[in-house]
Design a protein around this motif. Structure first.
Motif, mmCIF file in Angstrom:
data_model
loop_
_atom_site.group_PDB
_atom_site.id
_atom_site.type_symbol
_atom_site.label_atom_id
_atom_site.label_comp_id
_atom_site.label_asym_id
_atom_site.label_seq_id
_atom_site.Cartn_x
_atom_site.Cartn_y
_atom_site.Cartn_z
ATOM 1 N N THR A 270 0.815 -1.190 -0.006
ATOM 2 C CA THR A 270 0.207 -0.093 -0.019
ATOM 3 C C THR A 270 0.984 1.249 0.003
ATOM 4 O O THR A 270 0.178 2.466 -0.268
ATOM 5 N N ASP A 271 2.165 1.136 0.156
ATOM 6 C CA ASP A 271 3.129 2.372 0.119
ATOM 7 C C ASP A 271 3.200 2.536 -1.558
ATOM 8 O O ASP A 271 3.727 3.412 -1.623
ATOM 9 N N GLU A 272 2.981 1.684 -2.341
ATOM 10 C CA GLU A 272 2.992 1.775 -3.616
ATOM 11 C C GLU A 272 1.547 2.320 -4.330
ATOM 12 O O GLU A 272 1.566 3.000 -5.179
ATOM 13 N N ALA A 273 0.651 1.215 -4.088
ATOM 14 C CA ALA A 273 -0.706 1.469 -4.542
ATOM 15 C C ALA A 273 -1.795 0.696 -4.104
ATOM 16 O O ALA A 273 -1.541 -0.043 -3.304
ATOM 17 N N ILE A 274 -2.866 1.350 -4.229
ATOM 18 C CA ILE A 274 -4.286 0.514 -3.830
ATOM 19 C C ILE A 274 -5.195 0.475 -4.815
ATOM 20 O O ILE A 274 -4.961 0.928 -6.015
ATOM 21 N N ALA A 275 -6.405 -0.202 -4.741
ATOM 22 C CA ALA A 275 -7.360 -0.622 -5.463
ATOM 23 C C ALA A 275 -8.579 0.070 -5.084
ATOM 24 O O ALA A 275 -8.831 0.512 -3.913
ATOM 25 N N VAL A 276 -9.150 0.888 -6.083
ATOM 26 C CA VAL A 276 -10.532 1.626 -5.892
ATOM 27 C C VAL A 276 -11.607 1.013 -6.647
ATOM 28 O O VAL A 276 -11.385 0.672 -7.604
ATOM 29 N N LYS A 277 -12.607 0.527 -5.816
ATOM 30 C CA LYS A 277 -13.824 -0.173 -6.243
ATOM 31 C C LYS A 277 -14.723 0.827 -7.135
ATOM 32 O O LYS A 277 -15.141 1.741 -7.021
ATOM 33 N N GLU A 278 -14.847 0.561 -8.324
ATOM 34 C CA GLU A 278 -15.618 1.119 -9.513
ATOM 35 C C GLU A 278 -16.891 0.776 -9.347
ATOM 36 O O GLU A 278 -17.340 -0.179 -8.748
#
Length: 117
Positions: free
Chosen positions: A92-100
């Motif tokens: 999570t220091d690099e990226a996360i996912a966001v639910k569409e």
């Protein structure tokens, strides 16, 4: 209408257009990109979708398309309640996912602390 009255009308209309263009009380922000804020960090929304999703880590607590600084898990694109999730194999220091809304998960890349230039 005489020439004099015509020119006064044109000048008045021009003045109104200029003055109304200078106010920004209710103007939408012109952010360069879509983003979410999670845990004090800003994440830029990518065009890439991800499928290897882990646990939920948060959600949008404040949405606004008006410029400003907001607290909590803020977004300029996603509505309150939109879920944030871990991407398996990525910190999570690099990226996360966001639910569409359609159920897919969009990748969001961490770009720095929220509120810092």
């Amino acid at each position: 209408m005489g020439k004099k009255q015509f020119y006064k009308t044109i000048i008045f209309i021009t003045f109104l257009v200029i003055v109304s263009g200078c106010t920004n009380d209710h103007r939408s922000a012109d952010w360069a990109y879509s983003f979410v804020v999670w845990d004090g960090f800003m994440f830029k929304i990518c065009d890439e979708y991800v499928t290897e999703i882990g646990e939920e880590i948060g959600q949008v607590t404040k949405f606004s398309d008006m410029e400003g600084t907001y607290s909590g898990n803020f977004s300029n694109t996603y509505k309150k309640g939109t879920k944030y999730l871990v991407i398996k194999g990525i910190s999570t220091d690099e990226a996360i996912a966001v639910k569409e809304l359609d159920g897919r998960f969009r990748k969001a890349i961490r770009i720095g602390k929220y509120g810092e230039k």
